[in-house]
Design an enzyme around this catalytic site. Structure first.
Site, PDB file in Angstrom:
ATOM      1  N   GLY A  71      39.403  39.359  30.198  1.00 13.37           N
ATOM      2  CA  GLY A  71      38.596  38.800  31.255  1.00 13.37           C
ATOM      3  C   GLY A  71      37.397  37.909  30.738  1.00 13.37           C
ATOM      4  O   GLY A  71      36.794  37.272  31.579  1.00 13.37           O
ATOM      5  N   LEU A  72      37.584  37.745  29.604  1.00 12.67           N
ATOM      6  CA  LEU A  72      36.358  36.663  28.939  1.00 12.67           C
ATOM      7  C   LEU A  72      37.135  35.292  28.838  1.00 12.67           C
ATOM      8  O   LEU A  72      36.560  34.418  28.929  1.00 12.67           O
ATOM      9  CB  LEU A  72      35.860  37.265  27.463  1.00 12.67           C
ATOM     10  CG  LEU A  72      34.229  37.266  27.673  1.00 12.67           C
ATOM     11  CD1 LEU A  72      33.841  37.719  26.455  1.00 12.67           C
ATOM     12  CD2 LEU A  72      33.831  35.724  27.691  1.00 12.67           C
ATOM     13  N   ASN A 119      31.194  43.226  37.871  1.00 11.45           N
ATOM     14  CA  ASN A 119      32.112  42.226  38.113  1.00 11.45           C
ATOM     15  C   ASN A 119      32.721  42.345  39.467  1.00 11.45           C
ATOM     16  O   ASN A 119      33.297  43.333  39.360  1.00 11.45           O
ATOM     17  CB  ASN A 119      32.387  41.385  36.982  1.00 11.45           C
ATOM     18  CG  ASN A 119      33.790  42.147  36.899  1.00 11.45           C
ATOM     19  OD1 ASN A 119      34.891  41.397  37.415  1.00 11.45           O
ATOM     20  ND2 ASN A 119      34.053  42.972  36.065  1.00 11.45           N
ATOM     21  N   PHE A 123      40.634  38.591  39.746  1.00 11.18           N
ATOM     22  CA  PHE A 123      41.806  37.853  39.045  1.00 11.18           C
ATOM     23  C   PHE A 123      41.729  36.631  39.416  1.00 11.18           C
ATOM     24  O   PHE A 123      42.807  36.099  39.759  1.00 11.18           O
ATOM     25  CB  PHE A 123      43.007  38.505  39.503  1.00 11.18           C
ATOM     26  CG  PHE A 123      43.448  39.897  39.118  1.00 11.18           C
ATOM     27  CD1 PHE A 123      42.426  40.390  37.892  1.00 11.18           C
ATOM     28  CD2 PHE A 123      44.296  40.645  39.529  1.00 11.18           C
ATOM     29  CE1 PHE A 123      42.854  41.862  37.531  1.00 11.18           C
ATOM     30  CE2 PHE A 123      44.552  41.719  38.932  1.00 11.18           C
ATOM     31  CZ  PHE A 123      43.956  42.511  37.879  1.00 11.18           C
ATOM     32  N   ASN A 182      47.925  45.414  33.472  1.00 13.64           N
ATOM     33  CA  ASN A 182      46.597  45.975  34.041  1.00 13.64           C
ATOM     34  C   ASN A 182      46.713  46.672  35.176  1.00 13.64           C
ATOM     35  O   ASN A 182      47.119  45.781  36.350  1.00 13.64           O
ATOM     36  CB  ASN A 182      45.738  44.606  34.016  1.00 13.64           C
ATOM     37  CG  ASN A 182      44.411  45.125  34.693  1.00 13.64           C
ATOM     38  OD1 ASN A 182      44.037  46.483  34.752  1.00 13.64           O
ATOM     39  ND2 ASN A 182      43.355  44.309  35.029  1.00 13.64           N
ATOM     40  N   SER A 185      41.978  47.257  37.447  1.00 11.88           N
ATOM     41  CA  SER A 185      40.823  46.524  38.103  1.00 11.88           C
ATOM     42  C   SER A 185      40.405  47.073  39.085  1.00 11.88           C
ATOM     43  O   SER A 185      41.419  47.265  40.014  1.00 11.88           O
ATOM     44  CB  SER A 185      41.424  44.941  38.239  1.00 11.88           C
ATOM     45  OG  SER A 185      40.268  44.367  38.791  1.00 11.88           O
ATOM     46  N   ASN A 187      39.024  45.297  41.576  1.00 10.14           N
ATOM     47  CA  ASN A 187      38.596  44.252  42.456  1.00 10.14           C
ATOM     48  C   ASN A 187      39.753  43.801  43.177  1.00 10.14           C
ATOM     49  O   ASN A 187      39.771  42.697  43.714  1.00 10.14           O
ATOM     50  CB  ASN A 187      38.079  43.209  41.558  1.00 10.14           C
ATOM     51  CG  ASN A 187      36.726  43.700  40.928  1.00 10.14           C
ATOM     52  OD1 ASN A 187      35.878  44.505  41.692  1.00 10.14           O
ATOM     53  ND2 ASN A 187      36.195  43.542  39.589  1.00 10.14           N
ATOM     54  N   THR A 188      41.189  44.298  42.786  1.00 18.87           N
ATOM     55  CA  THR A 188      42.300  43.847  43.651  1.00 18.87           C
ATOM     56  C   THR A 188      42.640  45.000  44.518  1.00 18.87           C
ATOM     57  O   THR A 188      42.842  46.105  43.771  1.00 18.87           O
ATOM     58  CB  THR A 188      43.444  43.453  42.581  1.00 18.87           C
ATOM     59  OG1 THR A 188      43.001  42.263  41.927  1.00 18.87           O
ATOM     60  CG2 THR A 188      44.630  43.438  43.426  1.00 18.87           C
ATOM     61  N   LYS A 228      46.776  49.435  30.836  1.00 21.36           N
ATOM     62  CA  LYS A 228      45.395  49.794  30.589  1.00 21.36           C
ATOM     63  C   LYS A 228      44.878  50.544  32.157  1.00 21.36           C
ATOM     64  O   LYS A 228      44.932  49.952  33.327  1.00 21.36           O
ATOM     65  CB  LYS A 228      44.609  48.332  30.921  1.00 21.36           C
ATOM     66  CG  LYS A 228      42.998  48.448  30.638  1.00 21.36           C
ATOM     67  CD  LYS A 228      42.648  47.101  30.490  1.00 21.36           C
ATOM     68  CE  LYS A 228      41.103  47.057  30.454  1.00 21.36           C
ATOM     69  NZ  LYS A 228      40.455  45.794  30.156  1.00 21.36           N
ATOM     70  N   ASN A 257      39.198  50.364  31.410  1.00 16.39           N
ATOM     71  CA  ASN A 257      38.483  49.296  32.360  1.00 16.39           C
ATOM     72  C   ASN A 257      37.186  49.534  32.798  1.00 16.39           C
ATOM     73  O   ASN A 257      36.560  50.677  32.359  1.00 16.39           O
ATOM     74  CB  ASN A 257      39.410  49.117  33.501  1.00 16.39           C
ATOM     75  CG  ASN A 257      39.661  47.512  33.926  1.00 16.39           C
ATOM     76  OD1 ASN A 257      38.462  46.717  33.855  1.00 16.39           O
ATOM     77  ND2 ASN A 257      40.782  46.903  34.016  1.00 16.39           N
ATOM     78  N   THR A 258      36.498  48.805  33.743  1.00 19.32           N
ATOM     79  CA  THR A 258      35.379  48.990  34.377  1.00 19.32           C
ATOM     80  C   THR A 258      35.197  50.198  35.324  1.00 19.32           C
ATOM     81  O   THR A 258      36.369  50.624  35.529  1.00 19.32           O
ATOM     82  CB  THR A 258      34.926  47.722  35.086  1.00 19.32           C
ATOM     83  OG1 THR A 258      35.706  47.412  36.090  1.00 19.32           O
ATOM     84  CG2 THR A 258      34.652  46.826  34.189  1.00 19.32           C
ATOM     85  N   GLY A 308      32.012  49.932  26.631  1.00 16.21           N
ATOM     86  CA  GLY A 308      30.539  50.294  26.196  1.00 16.21           C
ATOM     87  C   GLY A 308      30.726  50.207  24.848  1.00 16.21           C
ATOM     88  O   GLY A 308      29.962  51.141  24.302  1.00 16.21           O
TER      89      GLY A 308
HETATM   90  C1  LIG Z   1      33.474  39.816  34.048  1.00 18.00           C
HETATM   91  C2  LIG Z   1      34.422  40.670  33.536  1.00 18.00           C
HETATM   92  C3  LIG Z   1      35.849  40.573  33.920  1.00 18.00           C
HETATM   93  C4  LIG Z   1      36.781  41.213  33.562  1.00 18.00           C
HETATM   94  N1  LIG Z   1      38.072  40.761  33.848  1.00 18.00           N
HETATM   95  C5  LIG Z   1      38.999  41.634  33.425  1.00 18.00           C
HETATM   96  C6  LIG Z   1      40.199  41.316  33.614  1.00 18.00           C
HETATM   97  O1  LIG Z   1      40.635  40.144  34.216  1.00 18.00           O
HETATM   98  N2  LIG Z   1      41.409  42.206  33.168  1.00 18.00           N
HETATM   99  C7  LIG Z   1      41.091  43.245  32.642  1.00 18.00           C
HETATM  100  O2  LIG Z   1      42.092  44.030  32.082  1.00 18.00           O
HETATM  101  N3  LIG Z   1      39.807  43.697  32.291  1.00 18.00           N
HETATM  102  C8  LIG Z   1      38.730  42.928  32.734  1.00 18.00           C
HETATM  103  N4  LIG Z   1      37.427  43.222  32.416  1.00 18.00           N
HETATM  104  C9  LIG Z   1      37.277  44.565  31.871  1.00 18.00           C
HETATM  105  C10 LIG Z   1      37.108  44.448  30.337  1.00 18.00           C
HETATM  106  O3  LIG Z   1      38.306  44.006  29.777  1.00 18.00           O
HETATM  107  C11 LIG Z   1      36.597  45.749  29.757  1.00 18.00           C
HETATM  108  O4  LIG Z   1      37.712  46.576  29.610  1.00 18.00           O
HETATM  109  C12 LIG Z   1      35.335  46.434  30.602  1.00 18.00           C
HETATM  110  O5  LIG Z   1      34.555  45.242  30.644  1.00 18.00           O
HETATM  111  C13 LIG Z   1      35.004  47.406  29.533  1.00 18.00           C
HETATM  112  O6  LIG Z   1      34.261  47.072  28.201  1.00 18.00           O
HETATM  113  P1  LIG Z   1      32.911  46.545  27.944  1.00 18.00           P
HETATM  114  O7  LIG Z   1      32.126  47.705  28.285  1.00 18.00           O
HETATM  115  O8  LIG Z   1      32.839  46.241  26.469  1.00 18.00           O
HETATM  116  O9  LIG Z   1      32.496  45.471  28.802  1.00 18.00           O
HETATM  117  C14 LIG Z   1      36.437  42.278  32.757  1.00 18.00           C
HETATM  118  C15 LIG Z   1      35.113  42.662  32.635  1.00 18.00           C
HETATM  119  C16 LIG Z   1      34.101  41.978  33.020  1.00 18.00           C
HETATM  120  C17 LIG Z   1      32.602  42.220  32.543  1.00 18.00           C
END
Ligand SMILES: Cc1cc2nc3c(=O)[nH]c(=O)nc-3n(C[C@H](O)[C@H](O)[C@H](O)COP(=O)(O)O)c2cc1C
Length: 348
Positions: A71-72, A119, A123, A182, A185, A187-188, A228, A257-258, A308
């Site tokens: 996602g970054l 967020n 995608f 994945n 997410s 968001n889909t 994931k 994931n989030t 986290g």
């Molecule tokens: C802005 C943003 C976009 C993300 N996009 C994706 C993504 O496209 N695919 C995915 O599997 N996870 C995505 N994630 C989730 C991260 O890969 C990660 O699993 C999640 O943020 C938890 O880790 P962290 O607490 O270290 O951020 C995204 C997270 C953020 C903050």
């Protein structure tokens, strides 16, 4: 070498979150091209700090145990730059078969007081063919492991979701060291429903079958794939998935994931924004899911801990709960690149 990140962070945090994201990637790519990224990021000079921390997971040799979460680098454009920050693996994407623009802006929110992010990007990505072009350029000089995270296009109905994952598998196979499907997410619309026992089993079996064919076409190259999952799964659902993962002998799992929960941030001006919450408020929940999965699943299947990881101690907790590798996203935004090497050292 002084750590410039506190100053850079102040400037970046004064910008809109998505503008800051693009500015950072652009700056990183430029600094990397001029060979000064390490200095700007406040990293020590001298012997390569990641050289002696090799670890074997899923049949791959990772330079260390810490990776960049998906996602970054959604477009796969800054792989070697992230490698030079010390990441042993970089997971790009999520990429879908066709390009899509994602949700309307604003879709990215910083909850600074909580070291958290919400967020609902949805995608946004260039699609598989463009992603492959980007990867070809940006992985030059990268010595780590490249993960490619795949998903389904927004307009693909859930009944046809497997075809999207197979199309991505075909498209990214040659370039990937490992692939992440994945399913988590938020968001889909409907994506998380794919985490049901039957959907997940079918997806894994079909991907394994297709991989056999791709292996034959790629000089016997075996690319492991992982799933994931979300932190919001009920205990029974995690147990059911653990059984599916054990039975199908999947190569690995990423937890998590989030989260769609807002525990720990209620009352914040952005707490009610739709999307997935990441960062410090997710740490404990993600580790709990990891530990539960670890206790239920075949020991031979590795887990990658995400969610986290904001400090070496958080990484250690994931490791103690059974993770073989950890991934960082929000921690990099709030703590800067020195965190990567601190974690690599902690988990040596
Ligand atoms: C802005 C943003 C976009 C993300 N996009 C994706 C993504 O496209 N695919 C995915 O599997 N996870 C995505 N994630 C989730 C991260 O890969 C990660 O699993 C999640 O943020 C938890 O880790 P962290 O607490 O270290 O951020 C995204 C997270 C953020 C903050």
């Amino acid at each position: 070498m002084p750590d410039f990140y506190p100053i850079a962070r102040r400037i970046l945090f004064s910008l809109d979150a998505e503008a800051a994201h693009h500015a950072t990637l652009a700056m990183m790519k430029t600094a990397d091209a001029f060979g000064v990224l390490g200095q700007l990021a406040g990293l020590d000079e001298g012997p390569d700090p990641v050289a002696s921390r090799e670890v074997e997971v899923m049949g791959l040799t990772f330079p260390n145990r810490v990776g960049l979460a998906a996602g970054l680098d959604k477009k796969g454009e800054a792989i070697s730059a992230f490698g030079n920050l010390g990441f042993g693996h970089v997971e790009v994407g999520t990429v879908t078969p066709m390009a899509q623009s994602g949700n309307d802006k604003p879709r990215l929110f910083r909850l600074k007081e909580h070291e958290a992010i919400i967020n609902r990007m949805g995608f946004n990505n260039p699609g598989v063919p463009s992603m492959m072009e980007n990867i070809g350029k940006s992985r030059r000089g990268f010595r780590g492991i490249l993960g490619i995270n795949i998903g389904k296009n927004k307009d693909t109905p859930n009944e046809g979701f497997i075809d999207d994952y197979l199309k991505c598998l075909e498209g990214v196979y040659q370039a990937a060291d490992y692939i992440t499907a994945n399913l988590s997410s938020p968001n889909t619309k409907g994506l998380r429903d794919l985490q049901s026992e039957s959907n997940c089993r079918e997806l894994i079996l079909r991907m394994q079958e297709r991989r056999e064919k791709l292996k034959g076409e790629n000089d016997g190259k075996y690319v492991p794939f992982v799933i994931k999952i979300a932190p919001d799964l009920a205990e029974d659902a995690v147990k059911a998935l653990a059984a599916v993962f054990s039975e199908t002998r999947i190569d690995g799992v990423i937890t998590t994931n989030t989260t769609i929960e807002r525990a720990g941030v209620s009352g914040h001006e952005y707490a009610k924004e739709a999307g997935g919450l990441s960062g410090a408020p997710l740490t404990e929940k993600a580790t709990e899911i990891l530990a539960l999965l670890r206790s239920e699943m075949d020991d031979a299947i590795p887990i990658i801990g995400s969610g986290g990881v904001m400090s070496p101690a958080d990484a250690r907790a994931k490791f103690d709960a059974g993770a073989s590798l950890v991934q960082v996203y929000s921690g990099l935004i709030y703590r800067g690149a020195t965190l990567v090497r601190e974690i690599a050292e902690e988990l040596e």
